[in-house]
Scaffold this motif. Structure first.
Motif, PDB file in Angstrom:
ATOM      1  N   UNK A   1      42.937 -26.859 -27.390  1.00  0.00           N
ATOM      2  CA  UNK A   1      43.978 -27.115 -27.305  1.00  0.00           C
ATOM      3  C   UNK A   1      44.198 -28.614 -26.720  1.00  0.00           C
ATOM      4  N   UNK A   2      43.122 -29.193 -26.039  1.00  0.00           N
ATOM      5  CA  UNK A   2      43.354 -30.527 -25.376  1.00  0.00           C
ATOM      6  C   UNK A   2      43.113 -31.345 -26.306  1.00  0.00           C
ATOM      7  N   UNK A   3      42.645 -31.077 -27.684  1.00  0.00           N
ATOM      8  CA  UNK A   3      42.742 -32.025 -28.556  1.00  0.00           C
ATOM      9  C   UNK A   3      43.808 -32.568 -29.232  1.00  0.00           C
ATOM     10  N   UNK A   4      44.843 -31.811 -28.913  1.00  0.00           N
ATOM     11  CA  UNK A   4      46.228 -31.759 -29.476  1.00  0.00           C
ATOM     12  C   UNK A   4      47.159 -32.407 -28.542  1.00  0.00           C
ATOM     13  N   UNK A   5      48.121 -32.995 -29.072  1.00  0.00           N
ATOM     14  CA  UNK A   5      49.371 -33.674 -27.782  1.00  0.00           C
ATOM     15  C   UNK A   5      49.681 -32.734 -27.269  1.00  0.00           C
ATOM     16  N   UNK A   6      50.247 -33.020 -26.198  1.00  0.00           N
ATOM     17  CA  UNK A   6      50.821 -32.173 -25.215  1.00  0.00           C
ATOM     18  C   UNK A   6      52.094 -31.095 -25.589  1.00  0.00           C
ATOM     19  N   UNK A   7      53.038 -31.568 -26.462  1.00  0.00           N
ATOM     20  CA  UNK A   7      53.973 -30.699 -26.996  1.00  0.00           C
ATOM     21  C   UNK A   7      53.458 -29.603 -27.819  1.00  0.00           C
ATOM     22  N   UNK A   8      52.207 -29.898 -28.306  1.00  0.00           N
ATOM     23  CA  UNK A   8      51.513 -28.682 -29.314  1.00  0.00           C
ATOM     24  C   UNK A   8      50.496 -27.750 -28.549  1.00  0.00           C
TER      25      UNK A   8
END
Length: 330
Positions: free
Chosen positions: A171-178
């Protein structure tokens, strides 16, 4: 099968090859500063092979559903998956470093590079498949590149496979909203895989009162991770025999920052200890730090009881005088 494994290393479009080749070389040169050649080779080969086999399986399903056998023989090759695989490695090695050749005001760092490349490839490939036919390699390389670093890559400084820190979750590879949504699906997928292969996806247990571990940023074969000495010797000092990390302990930048911090600390302490009264010479040594200043006493202080009684008498006399005075006198 050979074409499936090597499709990431060939470009069909000459213009795209001219644009992509310098990017691949630049990302590789950056990565080899912290990773060994063996680590880069294993990362690229694993990501490219897994991405190619997934694309091969998807083509088989497509031909079986549509009965268009000619689609199976359409050549698909390109370096988009290779770019994404290298960007995942850079996201692990330089997560907080700003991207070069871009305005600093955008705030883009290497931790944003894998998702940006994958999203751009999927968008262009969906709108213009002929312009970027290798766009399916991007999302698969995005996943398998993370999978390799997360579970398979060997880190000798901790004597373990994979970086199990929270800073490198999927999940850390995605932007914070996602990230919350991706984290939910990731936890569900992790639980399902744990039912089949629990030893493969089992994360290392955290020490008592601690976190699952700090992010393993540097390849131990090339550099010593800053602050990772606690894993080995149990202390906070770096290994003298380890190579000097740029900006880490032992480097000129680290020494300059340390000297500046110590000078600022000394200045703050001296400002607290300096006398604030107007009279007298230099400050006399004391047994503690006095946070409130007093005017210098001209005579010995009276005992505590006398001082208390005198203060009460003065306050009482003042109260009586104020009670018998007129408003104009007050």
């Amino acid at each position: 099968l050979w074409n499936v494994a090597t499709a990431h290393f060939f470009e069909a479009n000459l213009v795209k090859a001219v644009l992509v080749a310098p990017c691949v070389m630049m990302l590789t040169r950056l990565l080899e500063r912290l990773w060994s050649a063996r680590s880069i080779f294993a990362h690229v080969v694993f990501t490219a092979a897994c991405s190619g086999f997934v694309f091969f399986a998807a083509e088989l399903v497509h031909v079986y559903r549509t009965r268009h056998e000619k689609d199976f023989f359409i050549p698909v090759r390109g370096c988009m998956g290779l770019l994404v695989a290298l960007s995942v490695g850079l996201r692990h090695a330089y997560p907080l470093e700003a991207l070069p050749a871009l305005p600093r005001g955008l705030g883009l760092r290497y931790q944003h590079l894998p998702f940006c490349l994958t999203a751009l490839a999927c968008l262009v490939g969906s709108l213009a498949p002929g312009l970027l036919p290798d766009w399916p390699f991007a999302p698969t390389a995005f996943f398998f590149g993370w999978l390799h670093v997360r579970y398979l890559m060997w880190f000798p400084n901790v004597q373990a496979h994979g970086d199990h820190s929270l800073e490198f979750s999927f999940a850390s590879l995605f932007p914070r909203p996602f990230q919350p949504l991706v984290g939910c699906f990731g936890a569900l997928a992790h639980c399902l895989v744990a039912l089949v292969a629990p030893s493969f996806v089992q994360l290392r247990q955290a020490p008592e009162g601690g976190s699952p571990g700090h992010a393993i940023v540097y390849d131990p074969a090339r550099a010593a991770e800053v602050g990772a000495a606690g894993f080995g010797s149990g202390g906070g000092a770096p290994d003298p025999s380890a190579p000097v990390v740029p900006g880490g302990p032992g480097s000129k930048e680290y020494a300059a920052r340390r000297a500046k911090a110590l000078a600022l600390l000394d200045q703050n302490i001296n400002s607290l200890l300096a006398p604030q009264g107007s009279g007298g010479g230099g400050a006399q040594p004391s047994e503690g730090i006095e946070f409130s200043s007093r005017p210098p006493a001209l005579s010995p202080s009276p005992p505590v009881g006398a001082a208390m009684g005198g203060r009460a008498f003065v306050n009482g006399a003042g109260a009586e005088a104020a009670a018998g005075a007129t408003p104009e006198e007050i």
